[in-house]
Design an enzyme around this catalytic site. Structure first.
Site, PDB file in Angstrom:
ATOM      1  N   ASP A   1      -6.080   0.298   6.860  1.00  0.00           N
ATOM      2  CA  ASP A   1      -7.047  -0.708   7.324  1.00  0.00           C
ATOM      3  C   ASP A   1      -8.240  -0.762   6.373  1.00  0.00           C
ATOM      4  O   ASP A   1      -8.776  -1.844   6.081  1.00  0.00           O
ATOM      5  CB  ASP A   1      -7.545  -0.365   8.736  1.00  0.00           C
ATOM      6  CG  ASP A   1      -6.401  -0.234   9.726  1.00  0.00           C
ATOM      7  OD1 ASP A   1      -5.377  -0.923   9.545  1.00  0.00           O
ATOM      8  OD2 ASP A   1      -6.526   0.564  10.661  1.00  0.00           O
TER       9      ASP A   1
ATOM     10  N   GLY B   1      -0.216   4.525  -0.478  1.00  0.00           N
ATOM     11  CA  GLY B   1      -0.966   5.775  -0.317  1.00  0.00           C
ATOM     12  C   GLY B   1      -1.241   6.453  -1.640  1.00  0.00           C
ATOM     13  O   GLY B   1      -1.774   5.840  -2.575  1.00  0.00           O
TER      14      GLY B   1
ATOM     15  N   LYS C   1       0.870  -1.179   0.000  1.00  0.00           N
ATOM     16  CA  LYS C   1       0.000   0.000   0.000  1.00  0.00           C
ATOM     17  C   LYS C   1       0.902   1.222   0.000  1.00  0.00           C
ATOM     18  O   LYS C   1       1.695   1.395   0.926  1.00  0.00           O
ATOM     19  CB  LYS C   1      -0.873  -0.001   1.265  1.00  0.00           C
ATOM     20  CG  LYS C   1      -1.742  -1.227   1.417  1.00  0.00           C
ATOM     21  CD  LYS C   1      -2.451  -1.241   2.774  1.00  0.00           C
ATOM     22  CE  LYS C   1      -1.546  -1.634   3.899  1.00  0.00           C
ATOM     23  NZ  LYS C   1      -2.179  -1.646   5.224  1.00  0.00           N
TER      24      LYS C   1
HETATM   25  O1  KDG Z   1      -4.198   1.706  11.414  1.00  0.00           O
HETATM   26  C1  KDG Z   1      -4.843   2.637  12.226  1.00  0.00           C
HETATM   27  C2  KDG Z   1      -4.568   2.241  13.634  1.00  0.00           C
HETATM   28  O2  KDG Z   1      -3.222   2.492  13.865  1.00  0.00           O
HETATM   29  C3  KDG Z   1      -5.329   2.993  14.660  1.00  0.00           C
HETATM   30  O3  KDG Z   1      -6.713   2.967  14.402  1.00  0.00           O
HETATM   31  C4  KDG Z   1      -5.063   2.581  16.074  1.00  0.00           C
HETATM   32  O4  KDG Z   1      -4.642   0.281  16.262  1.00  0.00           O
HETATM   33  C5  KDG Z   1      -4.212   1.382  16.353  1.00  0.00           C
HETATM   34  C6  KDG Z   1      -2.817   1.544  16.722  1.00  0.00           C
HETATM   35  O5  KDG Z   1      -2.322   0.721  17.470  1.00  0.00           O
HETATM   36  O6  KDG Z   1      -2.168   2.481  16.294  1.00  0.00           O
END
Ligand code: KDG
Length: 333
Positions: A275, A245, A243
């Site tokens: 995600d 971006g 990924k």
């Molecule tokens: O990918 C996004 C996540 O980083 C965020 O929602 C929170 O799980 C998380 C983390 O540990 O940073």
């Protein structure tokens, strides 16, 4: 009863569609405090309260795209724990959360330090979510999953959380449930030296690996994106997805390299976009779609997420994906 997607039970009276198998994911979800203003957190006058967790973000995204999902986790016996459970459940995702009276729900804080740079702070050491353990796994649910999704965050949280992940992998592999792994390397949680061997090990278990550019380089030890993707494939996964971006994404599946251009959007908050990408990709993967289509929908979901403030709130429903065809400033009436 959960059955693989598309299966039907035929009875004397009728052909009854069965409930498709859920994506199962395990991880920590935190209370998320966000400063709506730009600048150092110490000057923030307000913080909004939400939730965030890489695994629950994927579960919510997958469910918004029309498929069932189960999130397994641990929360404290506190208001933030209730918020985590209520929010995920409110999104239609099944929740199997242990309420841990011995620890608090962890917190993540987002600070928009400058107009361009966001910083994330964690208050999660010893949190309930970090106390995930082998006993928290619902083996039966795992055996019936359409896919098990894990991230590199959980094994960084504690020894018991790491053991929980490896135990889940064993259950999934024993029954042939595909394993999806997103590295999600978090340098505030562990050093590159600690993380690299664990992430490499996890790669060998995975059917699908999702990585960003830096973390892919970290695990493969090679700087060229395509070269490290090939290297990661050679560790075992059938699908490796990088990924990138705003630069789009690259997938390697069955020796074939596929390129997906980005869907250009006005990016307001890129946290959680990875995600969203995973949720979009997996929503097509479990439906048996070709890797190029998985990449395309993953990329669309990532674009949606990045264009909305919040780690998961902007995740698209299936019939919203077409909105990406509209130009900036368009109003749909
Ligand atoms: O990918 C996004 C996540 O980083 C965020 O929602 C929170 O799980 C998380 C983390 O540990 O940073």
């Amino acid at each position: 009863m959960f059955l693989p997607l598309g299966l039907f039970i035929v009875t004397a009276e009728a052909v009854m569609p069965c409930v498709p198998s859920p994506l199962v994911t395990i991880g920590e979800t935190l209370a998320l405090l966000t400063s709506p203003s730009t600048g150092p957190l110490r000057h923030a006058r307000f913080l909004t309260v939400g939730i965030a967790g890489a695994e629950s973000n994927v579960a919510i995204g997958f469910h918004r795209l029309g498929l069932p999902a189960l999130w397994i986790g641990r929360v404290g016996e506190d208001e933030f724990g209730k918020k985590v459970v209520n929010t995920i459940r409110g999104e239609g995702v099944s929740v199997d959360a242990k309420i841990d009276s011995g620890a608090v729900t962890g917190i993540m804080i987002k600070e928009q330090r400058t107009a361009d740079v966001m910083r994330v702070f964690y208050y999660r050491q010893g949190s309930a979510g970090s106390r995930l353990s082998v006993a928290d796994i619902d083996e039966q649910a795992l055996r019936q999953a359409s896919v098990l999704h894990i991230t590199g965050i959980t094994p960084a949280l504690s020894e018991s959380a790491r053991a929980c992940v490896f135990s889940a992998l064993e259950v999934a592999r024993d029954v042939g449930v595909p394993i999806s792994l997103d590295y999600n390397y978090r340098r505030q949680l562990w050093s590159p030296d600690e993380a690299t061997p664990v992430l490499r090990d996890l790669t060998k278990w995975a059917t699908l690996v999702f990585t960003g550019t830096d973390e892919g380089r970290l695990v493969a030890g090679n700087t060229d994106v395509e070269a490290f993707a090939v290297q990661l494939s050679s560790l075992g996964p059938q699908h490796v997805v990088v990924k990138r971006g705003a630069e789009g994404s690259i997938g390697i599946s069955g020796g074939e390299t596929i390129y997906q251009a980005p869907f250009p959007v006005n990016a307001l908050d890129t946290v959680g976009a990875g995600d969203a990408f995973v949720a979009g990709y997996l929503s097509q993967f479990v439906r048996g779609r070709k890797p190029a289509e998985c990449l395309r929908v993953g990329s669309m979901a990532g674009a949606f997420s990045a264009s909305v403030v919040g780690d998961w709130e902007g995740l698209p429903e299936a019939d919203e994906l077409a909105l990406l065809e509209y130009g900036a400033g368009e109003v749909i009436r």
